[in-house]
Motif scaffolding. Structure first.
Motif, PDB file in Angstrom:
ATOM      1  N   UNK A  32      25.520  34.431  29.049  1.00 17.31           N
ATOM      2  CA  UNK A  32      26.340  35.776  29.282  1.00 17.31           C
ATOM      3  C   UNK A  32      27.165  35.846  28.359  1.00 17.31           C
ATOM      4  N   UNK A  33      27.999  34.943  27.825  1.00 15.20           N
ATOM      5  CA  UNK A  33      28.956  34.969  26.870  1.00 15.20           C
ATOM      6  C   UNK A  33      28.279  35.722  25.330  1.00 15.20           C
ATOM      7  N   UNK A  34      26.955  35.004  25.076  1.00 15.00           N
ATOM      8  CA  UNK A  34      26.440  35.729  23.967  1.00 15.00           C
ATOM      9  C   UNK A  34      25.904  37.408  24.139  1.00 15.00           C
ATOM     10  N   UNK A  35      25.629  37.553  25.329  1.00 14.52           N
ATOM     11  CA  UNK A  35      25.334  38.844  25.745  1.00 14.52           C
ATOM     12  C   UNK A  35      26.793  40.023  25.331  1.00 14.52           C
ATOM     13  N   UNK A  36      27.721  39.464  25.899  1.00 15.68           N
ATOM     14  CA  UNK A  36      28.920  40.079  25.710  1.00 15.68           C
ATOM     15  C   UNK A  36      29.060  40.422  24.061  1.00 15.68           C
ATOM     16  N   UNK A  37      29.026  39.410  23.218  1.00 17.08           N
ATOM     17  CA  UNK A  37      29.015  39.576  21.870  1.00 17.08           C
ATOM     18  C   UNK A  37      28.079  40.341  21.422  1.00 17.08           C
ATOM     19  N   UNK A  38      26.555  40.091  21.638  1.00 14.56           N
ATOM     20  CA  UNK A  38      25.587  41.148  21.211  1.00 14.56           C
ATOM     21  C   UNK A  38      26.131  42.635  21.540  1.00 14.56           C
TER      22      UNK A  38
END
Length: 318
Positions: A31-37
């Motif tokens: 979920x964290x990486x989806x935010x950054x993506x």
């Protein structure tokens, strides 16, 4: 380059940055990486990673009594910062806080960051524990950000918290601090709060990021008063758009900020979260456009519950 240096590299564009939370204990980084993506296309100059103190959790025993345990719901600030840096090659700025931390805890965090080659931090007092009426430092901890700054300055100068020398001092930390256009909730008045910010600058802070706000007039007035007082560091506006109906009452109470009358009138007309989210996006776009027109060097976004809203705002203004 440090954050303050990055802010000054391109005067033709208002920089973009945002803050994320480490995953809840037991959750992965997806979920964290989806935010950054979702937000990386807007060219963030840096990403802040929050640090969360441990807190008491009560579990009921079979006999009806309760066990009290201290846990950290969101561990891993240093590890998350390193993971983001490696995956995205974007500057990361971990938060280092007084809240729930001893001098030794802080020292070990600084050492870990230095080993990883991460030399930018945001120094904060942090929030009081949920079960506290007033902020109370843990034994061996600090009550104020200025005390934390003193420890970081000593570390930069080659000394551990106990005064002993660091045999091989590394690259010094560069740090920013927080500020409050509508004053910190515990400050007696805004002038006192500005004096604290001036002291932080004099101690070495190279920039300040504001608490979220919705009324640009308060930000502009705050900056003007800060400059009159001799505060010269960049003061970066912090923005968080309204995204849910509940935030109409929760955000002003939680963050001790006022909603402008025009915004509150429109918010009262919203009957669904989707309507509130759309209003938050529209207000955020107008707010950011006014800030950009005024020449702010950077805008910093708080992403909790607002990633899609921030994407739409950034798409409109960058």
């Amino acid at each position: 380059m440090t954050v303050s240096e990055l802010i000054h590299t391109d005067q033709t564009r208002t920089d973009f940055s945002f803050e994320v939370l480490p995953p809840l204990k037991g959750n992965g980084t997806a979920a964290l990486f989806r935010t950054i993506d979702t937000l990386k296309e807007f060219g963030p100059k840096y990403i802040n990673i929050t640090t969360h103190r441990s807190e008491y959790v009560y579990t009921e025993r079979p006999d009806g009594s309760f066990d009290r345990q201290r846990i950290r719901r969101r561990p891993g600030t240093v590890a998350v910062a390193s993971a983001i840096r490696q995956k995205y090659d974007i500057k990361v700025v971990p938060h280092v806080v007084c809240s729930g931390a001893t001098q030794e805890d802080i020292e070990y965090m600084l050492l870990d960051l230095q080993f990883l080659g991460l030399h930018d931090v945001l120094l904060l007092r942090g929030d009081k524990a949920p079960d506290e009426k007033v902020f109370t430092p843990v034994p061996g901890g600090y009550s104020h950000t200025t005390e934390l700054i003193e420890q970081v300055n000593e570390f930069n100068a080659g000394h551990f918290a106990d005064g002993s020398p660091i045999r091989q001092p590394g690259v010094p930390f560069s740090y920013g601090v927080a500020c409050y256009p509508e004053k910190h909730e515990e400050a007696p008045n805004l002038e006192f709060d500005l004096q604290i910010l001036l002291r932080k600058q004099q101690m070495g802070a190279s920039y300040a990021i504001t608490q979220l706000f919705f009324d640009n007039r308060k930000y502009f007035s705050f900056v003007e008063r800060a400059r009159t007082l001799g505060i010269t560091i960049p003061i970066i506006p912090g923005i968080k758009p309204l995204a849910k109906l509940s935030q109409f009452s929760v955000v002003p109470k939680t963050f001790h900020v006022d909603l402008p009358e025009a915004l509150s009138r429109e918010a009262e007309k919203c009957h669904t979260d989707a309507e509130m989210q759309q209003l938050g996006v529209e207000w955020g776009i107008a707010q950011c456009r006014e800030l950009i027109a005024a020449g702010v060097p950077s805008i910093h976004f708080y992403t909790v519950s607002a990633v899609e809203s921030i994407r739409q705002i950034a798409e409109a203004i960058y």
